[in-house]
Design a protein around this motif. Structure first.
Motif, mmCIF file in Angstrom:
data_model
loop_
_atom_site.group_PDB
_atom_site.id
_atom_site.type_symbol
_atom_site.label_atom_id
_atom_site.label_comp_id
_atom_site.label_asym_id
_atom_site.label_seq_id
_atom_site.Cartn_x
_atom_site.Cartn_y
_atom_site.Cartn_z
ATOM 1 N N THR A 42 0.846 -1.188 0.000
ATOM 2 C CA THR A 42 0.000 0.000 0.000
ATOM 3 C C THR A 42 0.886 1.244 0.000
ATOM 4 O O THR A 42 1.830 1.344 0.784
ATOM 5 C CB THR A 42 -0.919 0.012 1.235
ATOM 6 N N LEU A 43 0.555 2.189 -0.901
ATOM 7 C CA LEU A 43 1.296 3.438 -1.019
ATOM 8 C C LEU A 43 0.374 4.605 -0.713
ATOM 9 O O LEU A 43 -0.766 4.647 -1.171
ATOM 10 C CB LEU A 43 1.837 3.613 -2.443
ATOM 11 N N LEU A 44 0.877 5.578 0.038
ATOM 12 C CA LEU A 44 0.161 6.822 0.267
ATOM 13 C C LEU A 44 0.490 7.785 -0.868
ATOM 14 O O LEU A 44 1.394 7.520 -1.665
ATOM 15 C CB LEU A 44 0.537 7.391 1.629
ATOM 16 N N PRO A 45 -0.231 8.912 -1.005
ATOM 17 C CA PRO A 45 -0.002 9.817 -2.130
ATOM 18 C C PRO A 45 1.464 10.215 -2.297
ATOM 19 O O PRO A 45 2.174 10.461 -1.324
ATOM 20 C CB PRO A 45 -0.881 11.022 -1.792
ATOM 21 N N GLY A 46 1.906 10.255 -3.557
ATOM 22 C CA GLY A 46 3.271 10.633 -3.885
ATOM 23 C C GLY A 46 3.679 10.016 -5.212
ATOM 24 O O GLY A 46 2.885 9.364 -5.899
ATOM 25 N N LEU A 47 4.948 10.187 -5.573
ATOM 26 C CA LEU A 47 5.532 9.608 -6.781
ATOM 27 C C LEU A 47 6.569 8.588 -6.339
ATOM 28 O O LEU A 47 7.413 8.888 -5.476
ATOM 29 C CB LEU A 47 6.180 10.704 -7.631
ATOM 30 N N TYR A 48 6.526 7.384 -6.930
ATOM 31 C CA TYR A 48 7.373 6.276 -6.502
ATOM 32 C C TYR A 48 8.064 5.623 -7.691
ATOM 33 O O TYR A 48 7.515 5.580 -8.798
ATOM 34 C CB TYR A 48 6.533 5.195 -5.800
ATOM 35 N N ARG A 49 9.251 5.095 -7.437
ATOM 36 C CA ARG A 49 9.939 4.227 -8.397
ATOM 37 C C ARG A 49 9.812 2.812 -7.857
ATOM 38 O O ARG A 49 10.142 2.551 -6.697
ATOM 39 C CB ARG A 49 11.404 4.618 -8.550
ATOM 40 N N VAL A 96 9.361 0.805 -13.033
ATOM 41 C CA VAL A 96 8.395 1.806 -13.506
ATOM 42 C C VAL A 96 8.199 2.865 -12.433
ATOM 43 O O VAL A 96 8.502 2.649 -11.265
ATOM 44 C CB VAL A 96 7.020 1.180 -13.850
ATOM 45 N N GLU A 97 7.692 4.011 -12.864
ATOM 46 C CA GLU A 97 7.301 5.055 -11.922
ATOM 47 C C GLU A 97 5.789 4.982 -11.730
ATOM 48 O O GLU A 97 5.048 4.694 -12.672
ATOM 49 C CB GLU A 97 7.695 6.443 -12.432
ATOM 50 N N VAL A 98 5.352 5.246 -10.515
ATOM 51 C CA VAL A 98 3.938 5.158 -10.147
ATOM 52 C C VAL A 98 3.552 6.427 -9.406
ATOM 53 O O VAL A 98 4.252 6.837 -8.475
ATOM 54 C CB VAL A 98 3.688 3.931 -9.239
ATOM 55 N N ARG A 99 2.444 7.026 -9.807
ATOM 56 C CA ARG A 99 1.919 8.195 -9.098
ATOM 57 C C ARG A 99 0.658 7.779 -8.350
ATOM 58 O O ARG A 99 -0.220 7.117 -8.896
ATOM 59 C CB ARG A 99 1.583 9.327 -10.053
ATOM 60 N N VAL A 100 0.586 8.200 -7.101
ATOM 61 C CA VAL A 100 -0.603 7.981 -6.271
ATOM 62 C C VAL A 100 -1.156 9.354 -5.945
ATOM 63 O O VAL A 100 -0.479 10.178 -5.324
ATOM 64 C CB VAL A 100 -0.261 7.210 -4.980
ATOM 65 N N ASN A 101 -2.377 9.622 -6.386
ATOM 66 C CA ASN A 101 -3.006 10.926 -6.175
ATOM 67 C C ASN A 101 -3.754 10.979 -4.855
ATOM 68 O O ASN A 101 -4.205 9.959 -4.338
ATOM 69 C CB ASN A 101 -3.958 11.242 -7.339
ATOM 70 N N ARG A 102 -3.900 12.186 -4.351
ATOM 71 C CA ARG A 102 -4.700 12.411 -3.150
ATOM 72 C C ARG A 102 -6.163 12.182 -3.495
ATOM 73 O O ARG A 102 -6.519 12.283 -4.644
ATOM 74 C CB ARG A 102 -4.488 13.851 -2.649
ATOM 75 N N ARG A 129 10.162 6.236 -2.636
ATOM 76 C CA ARG A 129 9.432 7.487 -2.879
ATOM 77 C C ARG A 129 10.403 8.501 -3.477
ATOM 78 O O ARG A 129 11.459 8.766 -2.900
ATOM 79 C CB ARG A 129 8.837 8.020 -1.582
ATOM 80 N N ILE A 130 10.034 9.049 -4.636
ATOM 81 C CA ILE A 130 10.919 9.994 -5.335
ATOM 82 C C ILE A 130 10.292 11.384 -5.447
ATOM 83 O O ILE A 130 10.895 12.284 -6.016
ATOM 84 C CB ILE A 130 11.331 9.457 -6.710
ATOM 85 N N GLY A 131 9.080 11.537 -4.959
ATOM 86 C CA GLY A 131 8.447 12.846 -5.033
ATOM 87 C C GLY A 131 7.139 12.890 -4.315
ATOM 88 O O GLY A 131 6.620 11.954 -3.837
#
Length: 131
Positions: A42-49, A96-102, A129-131
């Motif tokens: 599970t990922l919280l909002p942010g940008l991840y590699r 891959v990069e993954v974005r999780v939005n609020r 987490r990269i961003g």
């Protein structure tokens, strides 16, 4: 960052997720959560590699294919495909990069989308987490 591994081997049937038995680094930090033994992160909002790698074999000849999924959907560019003979071996990796939005969270998994059950060893999933 979280680094999840699966020690030893596991059989992953077509349509099932790779399970990660151990949180080698992190896995229960503020933004990345994984329960040892589960195939979901599970990922919280942010940008991840997100990077996945493993060694694969099968008891029957066929196409072994895995992909990283976000909330059950395929992430384009994340697919690993290898064709093996009976008792043959292959390996592969994907990043891959993954974005999780609020406002909430997202779930990652690595699914067997091939044509035969796969024997997976040394599976490793790294999420940063990269961003």
């Amino acid at each position: 960052m979280a680094d999840m591994v699966s020690l030893g081997t596991q059989t992953v049937n077509v349509g099932d997720n790779v399970a990660f038995t151990t949180n080698r680094i992190g896995g229960n930090c503020q933004n990345i959560r994984h329960e040892p033994g589960s195939g979901r992160v599970t990922l919280l909002p942010g940008l991840y590699r997100v990077g996945f790698n493993g060694n694969f074999s099968a008891v029957a000849a066929g196409t072994l294919a895995f992909e990283i999924r976000q909330d059950g959907d395929s992430i384009p560019g994340s697919k690993i495909i290898t064709t093996v003979t009976a008792a043959g071996y292959g390996n592969g990796s994907s990043t891959v990069e993954v974005r999780v939005n609020r406002p909430c969270c997202s779930t990652l998994s690595v699914r067997n989308i091939g044509t035969v059950a796969a024997i997976v060893s040394d599976a490793n999933l790294v999420v940063s987490r990269i961003g």
